[in-house]
Design an enzyme around this catalytic site. Structure first.
Site: not given
Ligand code: NAD
Ligand code: MLT
Length: 308
Positions: A149, A168, A227-228, A253, A258, A276, A278-279
């Site tokens: 992503i 990273d 958004c992770a 997100d 949740e 949530h 994102g997907a």
């Protein structure tokens, strides 16, 4: 062979499972109901809603495979599953583009105050000055986690004219150079970025990766996007930094709990939120449902799962 689908899964995935297994779709089970029912199943298909705890695994007498339709497996007790010989599979790649696009939508909405301006206009106001935003052009974007992503976001935001830094520890400078961006330390990201977006898994190393101390060294007026996974950015510290005006805004997100009832981020006008999503696109949901079905069927047949 029987599979329990305990979170909503696209019909395409359910149909694929039905070609070789008996399928029960039972969503919204309480933790106690899941513990009670799991003993009857050889496979379990989930998204992020079902928490596969050590108690669930202890009760799963026949379970051979847990299939996660999505990327994050932080809702599964992997150690307990592994000790019991249960294979855990996920579907990397199936929702990459959707999650990247949602992150970018959140970033631009934040920069241009779109959710607040939309609500204000629909409430009868006409306030152009109050919702003046900022350009992303020529700004620095810090990406924490340059995996699938993160990399898609980097290539898209380069086209917007952003300067991109990424952190990273598992990515080489060559990979970053291929993407036309530069690797940086976390400190450099915090000190130099106008926008910071996180794209790591939630692990013990990444929980609270951004907390009080990190906010102290960020540029005043920085904007953050998560958004992770909830918890990579400490929610209380972020809410405080937004309330004090040190952070100009945040787009979130995902949450530690949740749905996020009582979460301090919900009280801040400068924080925009989605549940949530994102997907949550037609394309990604078919991709991950079909992919998880293929993984589960392979394990049930005694084969290596396609993503192994
Ligand atoms: P990925 O595995 O391709 O990328 C994750 C990257 O994080 C890897 O490059 C890894 O090296 C890096 N990383 C790991 N630990 C790190 C650390 N301590 N510091 C910095 N980088 C670190 O995964 P992806 O497909 O890019 O997804 C990333 C995360 O996004 C997933 O784990 C999932 O939790 C989340 N996600 C959320 C949604 C949503 O609906 N909001 C959708 C898809 C994925
Ligand atoms: C994921 O990890 O893939 C996402 O959180 C998406 C989802 O669970 O729907």
């Amino acid at each position: 062979m029987k599979v329990l689908v305990s979170d909503p899964l696209s019909e395409e995935g359910v149909r694929k499972l039905e070609t070789e297994m008996e399928v029960d779709v039972i969503t919204n089970l309480s933790p106690e109901e899941l513990v009670e029912r799991i003993k009857d199943y050889d496979a379990l298909a989930i998204r992020s809603g079902t928490k596969v705890t050590a108690e669930v695994i202890a009760a799963a007498d026949k379970l051979k495979v847990i299939g996660r339709a999505g990327v994050g497996v932080d809702n599964v007790d992997i150690d307990a599953a592994t000790k019991k010989g249960i294979i855990v599979v996920n579907t990397p790649g199936g929702n990459t583009i959707s999650a990247a696009e949602h992150t970018i939508a959140m970033m631009l909405s934040l920069a241009r105050n779109i959710p607040l301006a939309n609500a204000s206009l629909k409430a009868g106001e006409w306030n152009r000055k109050k919702y003046t935003g900022v350009e992303v052009y020529n700004k620095t974007l810090g990406i924490v986690g340059l995996g699938r992503i993160g990399a898609e976001i980097a290539s898209r935001m380069k086209a917007f004219g952003m300067r991109i830094l990424a952190y990273d520890p598992f990515v080489t400078a060559e990979r970053a150079a291929d993407l036309g961006i530069r690797l940086a330390t976390l400190d450099e990201i915090f000190r130099e970025s106008d926008f910071i977006t996180v794209h790591t898994p939630l692990t013990k190393e990444t929980r609270n990766l951004i907390d009080e101390d990190q906010f102290k060294i960020m540029k005043p007026g920085v904007r953050l996007i998560n958004c992770a996974r909830g918890g990579i950015i400490n929610e209380e510290a972020l809410a405080k930094a937004v309330a004090e005006g040190r952070v100009a805004g945040a787009a979130i997100d995902v949450f530690t709990k949740e749905p996020p009832a009582g979460n301090p981020l919900l009280d801040q006008a400068g924080v925009i939120v989605t549940p949530h999503l994102g997907a949550s696109t037609a394309e990604a949901q078919v991709n991950v449902a079909v992919a998880v079905a293929e993984q589960i069927l392979a394990v049930a047949r005694g084969e290596l799962p396609p993503n192994a």
